[in-house]
Scaffold this motif. Sequence first.
Motif, PDB file in Angstrom:
ATOM      1  N   ALA A 166      -3.572 -10.089  -1.049  1.00 60.72           N
ATOM      2  CA  ALA A 166      -4.210  -8.867  -0.569  1.00 60.72           C
ATOM      3  C   ALA A 166      -5.501  -8.584  -1.335  1.00 60.72           C
ATOM      4  O   ALA A 166      -6.504  -8.148  -0.749  1.00 60.72           O
ATOM      5  CB  ALA A 166      -3.239  -7.688  -0.698  1.00 60.72           C
ATOM      6  N   PHE A 167      -5.492  -8.822  -2.642  1.00 64.91           N
ATOM      7  CA  PHE A 167      -6.717  -8.634  -3.430  1.00 64.91           C
ATOM      8  C   PHE A 167      -7.777  -9.665  -3.040  1.00 64.91           C
ATOM      9  O   PHE A 167      -8.983  -9.357  -3.009  1.00 64.91           O
ATOM     10  CB  PHE A 167      -6.405  -8.712  -4.924  1.00 64.91           C
ATOM     11  CG  PHE A 167      -5.697  -7.505  -5.467  1.00 64.91           C
ATOM     12  CD1 PHE A 167      -6.344  -6.284  -5.566  1.00 64.91           C
ATOM     13  CD2 PHE A 167      -4.378  -7.586  -5.880  1.00 64.91           C
ATOM     14  CE1 PHE A 167      -5.695  -5.166  -6.072  1.00 64.91           C
ATOM     15  CE2 PHE A 167      -3.717  -6.475  -6.386  1.00 64.91           C
ATOM     16  CZ  PHE A 167      -4.370  -5.253  -6.472  1.00 64.91           C
TER      17      PHE A 167
ATOM     18  N   GLU B  66     -12.815  -1.005   0.274  1.00 61.18           N
ATOM     19  CA  GLU B  66     -11.836   0.085   0.360  1.00 61.18           C
ATOM     20  C   GLU B  66     -12.002   0.878   1.660  1.00 61.18           C
ATOM     21  O   GLU B  66     -11.012   1.322   2.257  1.00 61.18           O
ATOM     22  CB  GLU B  66     -11.976   1.005  -0.855  1.00 61.18           C
ATOM     23  CG  GLU B  66     -11.020   2.181  -0.889  1.00 61.18           C
ATOM     24  CD  GLU B  66      -9.552   1.780  -0.972  1.00 61.18           C
ATOM     25  OE1 GLU B  66      -8.704   2.663  -0.746  1.00 61.18           O
ATOM     26  OE2 GLU B  66      -9.252   0.604  -1.266  1.00 61.18           O
TER      27      GLU B  66
ATOM     28  N   ASP C 196       2.002 -12.435  -2.053  1.00 61.63           N
ATOM     29  CA  ASP C 196       1.425 -11.570  -1.026  1.00 61.63           C
ATOM     30  C   ASP C 196       0.513 -10.519  -1.638  1.00 61.63           C
ATOM     31  O   ASP C 196      -0.547 -10.194  -1.098  1.00 61.63           O
ATOM     32  CB  ASP C 196       2.533 -10.895  -0.222  1.00 61.63           C
ATOM     33  CG  ASP C 196       3.312 -11.871   0.648  1.00 61.63           C
ATOM     34  OD1 ASP C 196       2.752 -12.950   0.959  1.00 61.63           O
ATOM     35  OD2 ASP C 196       4.464 -11.571   1.009  1.00 61.63           O
ATOM     36  N   GLU C 197       0.926  -9.972  -2.765  1.00 57.04           N
ATOM     37  CA  GLU C 197       0.116  -8.955  -3.427  1.00 57.04           C
ATOM     38  C   GLU C 197      -1.192  -9.561  -3.923  1.00 57.04           C
ATOM     39  O   GLU C 197      -2.276  -8.984  -3.749  1.00 57.04           O
ATOM     40  CB  GLU C 197       0.897  -8.346  -4.582  1.00 57.04           C
ATOM     41  CG  GLU C 197       0.323  -7.043  -5.083  1.00 57.04           C
ATOM     42  CD  GLU C 197       1.227  -6.365  -6.089  1.00 57.04           C
ATOM     43  OE1 GLU C 197       0.991  -5.182  -6.387  1.00 57.04           O
ATOM     44  OE2 GLU C 197       2.175  -7.003  -6.601  1.00 57.04           O
TER      45      GLU C 197
ATOM     46  N   ALA D 151      -9.656  -8.532  -0.064  1.00 54.81           N
ATOM     47  CA  ALA D 151     -10.680  -7.545  -0.409  1.00 54.81           C
ATOM     48  C   ALA D 151     -11.974  -8.230  -0.839  1.00 54.81           C
ATOM     49  O   ALA D 151     -13.083  -7.782  -0.484  1.00 54.81           O
ATOM     50  CB  ALA D 151     -10.171  -6.626  -1.513  1.00 54.81           C
TER      51      ALA D 151
ATOM     52  N   LEU E 282     -10.085  -1.483   4.082  1.00 55.10           N
ATOM     53  CA  LEU E 282      -8.692  -1.852   3.848  1.00 55.10           C
ATOM     54  C   LEU E 282      -7.799  -0.687   3.465  1.00 55.10           C
ATOM     55  O   LEU E 282      -6.579  -0.743   3.690  1.00 55.10           O
ATOM     56  CB  LEU E 282      -8.625  -2.927   2.757  1.00 55.10           C
ATOM     57  CG  LEU E 282      -9.294  -4.258   3.070  1.00 55.10           C
ATOM     58  CD1 LEU E 282      -9.241  -5.165   1.856  1.00 55.10           C
ATOM     59  CD2 LEU E 282      -8.628  -4.930   4.265  1.00 55.10           C
ATOM     60  N   ARG E 283      -8.361   0.348   2.820  1.00 48.71           N
ATOM     61  CA  ARG E 283      -7.573   1.499   2.350  1.00 48.71           C
ATOM     62  C   ARG E 283      -6.377   1.039   1.519  1.00 48.71           C
ATOM     63  O   ARG E 283      -5.243   1.414   1.757  1.00 48.71           O
ATOM     64  CB  ARG E 283      -7.088   2.327   3.546  1.00 48.71           C
ATOM     65  CG  ARG E 283      -8.182   2.795   4.489  1.00 48.71           C
ATOM     66  CD  ARG E 283      -9.104   3.802   3.828  1.00 48.71           C
ATOM     67  NE  ARG E 283     -10.148   4.261   4.744  1.00 48.71           N
ATOM     68  CZ  ARG E 283     -11.110   5.128   4.424  1.00 48.71           C
ATOM     69  NH1 ARG E 283     -11.164   5.601   3.178  1.00 48.71           N
ATOM     70  NH2 ARG E 283     -12.020   5.489   5.294  1.00 48.71           N
ATOM     71  N   MET E 284      -6.653   0.201   0.513  1.00 50.55           N
ATOM     72  CA  MET E 284      -5.580  -0.360  -0.302  1.00 50.55           C
ATOM     73  C   MET E 284      -5.500   0.260  -1.689  1.00 50.55           C
ATOM     74  O   MET E 284      -4.751  -0.200  -2.555  1.00 50.55           O
ATOM     75  CB  MET E 284      -5.738  -1.875  -0.414  1.00 50.55           C
ATOM     76  CG  MET E 284      -7.026  -2.336  -1.064  1.00 50.55           C
ATOM     77  SD  MET E 284      -7.203  -4.152  -1.063  1.00 50.55           S
ATOM     78  CE  MET E 284      -5.882  -4.649  -2.170  1.00 50.55           C
ATOM     79  N   GLY E 285      -6.293   1.299  -1.931  1.00 47.71           N
ATOM     80  CA  GLY E 285      -6.214   2.002  -3.202  1.00 47.71           C
ATOM     81  C   GLY E 285      -7.087   1.447  -4.299  1.00 47.71           C
ATOM     82  O   GLY E 285      -6.814   1.680  -5.480  1.00 47.71           O
TER      83      GLY E 285
END
Length: 465
Positions: free
Chosen positions: A319-320, A263, A315-316, A323, A266-269
């Motif tokens: 993204a994980f 996090e 795509d979602e 991480a 990446l700052r992805m929440g």
Amino acid sequence: MASEHMTTLKNLAALLPEGAVITDSDRMEAYRRDRAADPHAGTPIAVVRATSTADVQAVVRFAAATGTPVVPRGAGSGLSGGATAIDGGIVLSLERMRDISVDPATRIATVQPGAFNAEVKAAAAEHGLWYPPDPSSFEFCSIGGNVATNAGGLCCVKYGVTTDYVLGMTVVLADGRAVTLGGPRIKDVAGLSLTKLFVGSEGTLGVITEVQLRLVPAQRTPTTLVALFPSLTNATDAVLAITRTMRPSMLELMDRICINAAEDQLRMGLDRGAEAMLLVQSDESPDQAATEIAAIEQLCNQHEASECYSTDDADEGAAFIVARRIAISSLEKQGALLHEDVGVPIPRLSDLVTGIAEIGARNDVTIAVIAHAGDGNTHPLVVLDPTDQAQHARAHVAYGEVMDLAISLSGTITGEHGVGRLKQPWLGDYLGPDVLELNHRIKQALDPQGILNPGVVLAADPPTE
């Protein structure tokens, strides 16, 4: 002595393409260590960048004639010190050997060892095919290194590891002979399974110069589930419940330290307060994947997941996965790392990860954990400040205690990174004296001079009675 080296190296250089032999100390520095960054790396007399099997043969024959150690090297992405240079030795780099050819009729890729895992995947994809072994470093690790360590990765819970896809190879033996093992056949049981012997041998039995890899039809776009847990035990209990009845295409674990490191970058929440996160994928047909993911989510909830989120958006989901893949590089921003690679039977996974946490607390060091949870293979990462000598000492104690813990749980000291140099001191405790002696016997038979990667996997001298 230096002049003798220069004279003999000139003789070697005459047998190789122009510029293949590097002796400049500044240029050789980049070849002294792999990603494990062994502080005890030696200084080679030369780096040779081979371009063919014939080049490798010339180097190995030279080494055999002069008694010079040879350290084979791929991309240098290894995490166990298996490509650490030796004083007075030669680093044999295979980075220039990058050819890839794909035969879609047989679903086989013929690959030189310097080609990256990602490049093989891309070449296969051009024909609607897929190469499943999927290390986190797939974008920059080489196939030769993958074969040498029997690499696994994120997809291995369902699709297996490198050895499951190696059909044949060309390997240069310690006397310079090049032999072909196996070939483009799915079934072949003629003679001993020598191909499998060289997979995972870490350059200690021969130098692999070409491999034939089995490909499979392209993977479907997976459906992804992310589950957060208030404790590591909740997460590992969920893993055990999932693997009892299902085999998803991915089942990964990150602890709180890794979640926060990812996090930070990446700052992805991602939920910084979660103690563990499971990342699960199903690549079945859309209807089947939806059913499988729903069943897995139910099991996660039964084991007190604080939150579950699923998506069929490619795509979602990717993204994980990013991480998860960047966990190591994210932690490297916090300090030096001691890389572990211990695995246990899945029913002991909870004992392993909670035991690792206890080891970190007892030694007052940070140990982050990522894991291929679906097959019990964990990567504890000891984070330390290399300038703090007291912490450095505690970290190395913790490193050994983690391996001792894995052995006590009927586990292994390495699931996919290899023994290398860093884990070699624990190999005897893991194998036991009879199996260790058998390993030394095989090494002696194939490399009687002990010139191929000496000190990697096995100690230079066999145990005595």
